[in-house]
Design an enzyme around this catalytic site. Structure first.
Site, PDB file in Angstrom:
ATOM      1  CD  GLU A   1      39.556  64.816  -6.956  1.00  0.00           C
ATOM      2  OE1 GLU A   1      38.442  64.747  -6.421  1.00  0.00           O
ATOM      3  OE2 GLU A   1      40.621  64.889  -6.312  1.00  0.00           O
TER       4      GLU A   1
ATOM      5  CG  HIS B   1      39.030  61.203  -6.517  1.00  0.00           C
ATOM      6  ND1 HIS B   1      40.401  61.123  -6.658  1.00  0.00           N
ATOM      7  CD2 HIS B   1      38.818  61.650  -5.262  1.00  0.00           C
ATOM      8  CE1 HIS B   1      40.978  61.491  -5.532  1.00  0.00           C
ATOM      9  NE2 HIS B   1      40.035  61.825  -4.669  1.00  0.00           N
TER      10      HIS B   1
HETATM   11  C1  BG6 Z   1      40.473  64.456  -2.686  1.00  0.00           C
HETATM   12  C2  BG6 Z   1      40.267  65.353  -1.508  1.00  0.00           C
HETATM   13  O1  BG6 Z   1      39.425  64.634  -3.583  1.00  0.00           O
HETATM   14  O2  BG6 Z   1      40.471  63.090  -2.251  1.00  0.00           O
HETATM   15  C3  BG6 Z   1      41.335  65.087  -0.463  1.00  0.00           C
HETATM   16  O3  BG6 Z   1      40.284  66.699  -1.958  1.00  0.00           O
HETATM   17  C4  BG6 Z   1      41.350  63.603  -0.083  1.00  0.00           C
HETATM   18  O4  BG6 Z   1      41.088  65.897   0.677  1.00  0.00           O
HETATM   19  C5  BG6 Z   1      41.519  62.792  -1.364  1.00  0.00           C
HETATM   20  O5  BG6 Z   1      42.419  63.356   0.806  1.00  0.00           O
HETATM   21  C6  BG6 Z   1      41.576  61.269  -1.145  1.00  0.00           C
HETATM   22  O6  BG6 Z   1      40.439  60.823  -0.481  1.00  0.00           O
HETATM   23  P1  BG6 Z   1      40.253  59.297  -0.123  1.00  0.00           P
HETATM   24  O7  BG6 Z   1      38.981  59.219   0.668  1.00  0.00           O
HETATM   25  O8  BG6 Z   1      40.171  58.537  -1.409  1.00  0.00           O
HETATM   26  O9  BG6 Z   1      41.483  58.878   0.674  1.00  0.00           O
END
Ligand code: BG6
Length: 280
Positions: free
Chosen positions: A252, A152
């Site tokens: 990602e 991510h």
């Molecule tokens: C992304 C998603 O990968 O991660 C989003 O597509 C999400 O929808 C974002 O808001 C952040 O997620 P988190 O759980 O780290 O706040």
């Protein structure tokens, strides 16, 4: 050279310095939160990110595992690996330009309360002029399991409105904000909240700015997510300052949605990503 360090609260990370790169990797989540070369800093890190047990670092490269996203309501959003403590297996200084860091998470009574499988998850970082990371899942259960996962990655950008993402032209994507599927017609610019899952990604992706280009090369990954929360969502997110959306984009590399994997007993599956930065 590498050093095992910790913040005042005991939160541990490995600091790596070789002749071409400087990096910091938290043991929790096998989470790299700094990687800098002479091309500058690759990764964005929130100024208000917490470094504490049980909460994910906001920025760097969270490892989403064994689920990407929140479709599977039986598991936390993006799985649980990002808040579990990994074991440091080995740091090897392979030459003056290349340091390899191997972290491992094994199933435990705590993980089995969330996901009742036996597994080993190996994350190996190659810290050099390029950053490459492999994520190897081994199924040690008697039954197969379903896996979705992602690197991510929060890329630091000078100004979100000046970036272009190339390489996704002609690729179908699911716009998770509207629930509709479309095909990308041109290089992508971010001008509003964006949350897209690209399916059947087979080519490298390029993050382009005025003076910098980052090549994103993934192996055993056919899906990619492009995400920026933009103004309203950013102001409501945890560990993020209201203006932070201008400073990063997440691209990602994943096995997500239709690109899920079934890992059979005693089998392994490895996804790899590599980032190469060039200055214009
Ligand atoms: C992304 C998603 O990968 O991660 C989003 O597509 C999400 O929808 C974002 O808001 C952040 O997620 P988190 O759980 O780290 O706040």
């Amino acid at each position: 050279m590498y050093t095992l360090r910790s913040f005042a609260n005991g939160f541990e990370y490995i600091e790596v310095q070789n002749s071409v790169a400087h990096a910091k990797i938290a043991l929790q989540g096998a989470h790299i939160f700094e990687y800098t070369t002479e091309q500058g800093a690759l990764l964005w890190l929130s100024q208000t990110s917490k470094f504490e047990a049980g909460s994910a670092i906001r920025g760097g490269i969270p490892i989403c595992w064994p689920r990407f996203g929140n479709l599977d309501k039986s598991l936390p959003q993006h799985g649980f690996a990002r808040i579990f403590l990994f074991e440091l297996i080995k740091v090897e200084e392979l030459n003056e330009d290349l340091t390899q860091v191997h972290l491992q998470l094994k199933s435990s009574s705590a993980s089995k309360k969330i996901w009742n499988y036996d597994f080993t998850l190996d994350i190996v970082f190659h810290i050099s002029e390029t950053l490459s990371i492999s994520m190897r899942t081994t199924n040690e259960s008697a039954e197969e399991f379903l896996l979705t996962q992602a690197f991510h990655t929060y890329f630091q950008v000078q100004n979100i409105e000046n970036i272009t993402i190339e390489g996704l032209e002609g690729v179908e994507f699911l716009d998770t904000l509207t629930g509709t599927k479309k095909v990308e017609t041109q290089a992508l610019k971010i001008v509003a909240e964006t949350d897209r899952v690209y399916l059947s990604v087979t080519k490298d992706i390029y993050l382009c700015e005025d003076d910098r280009e980052v090549l994103i090369h993934a192996e055993n990954s056919n899906s990619a997510i492009v995400w920026n929360p933009w103004i309203e969502k950013c102001s409501k997110m945890s560990a993020m300052q209201p203006e932070a959306y201008k400073e990063f984009v997440c691209i990602e590399s994943a096995n997500a949605f239709d690109d899920f994997k079934i890992v059979k007993p005693n089998e392994s599956y490895t996804m790899i990503v590599e980032y190469l930065t060039q200055r214009n």
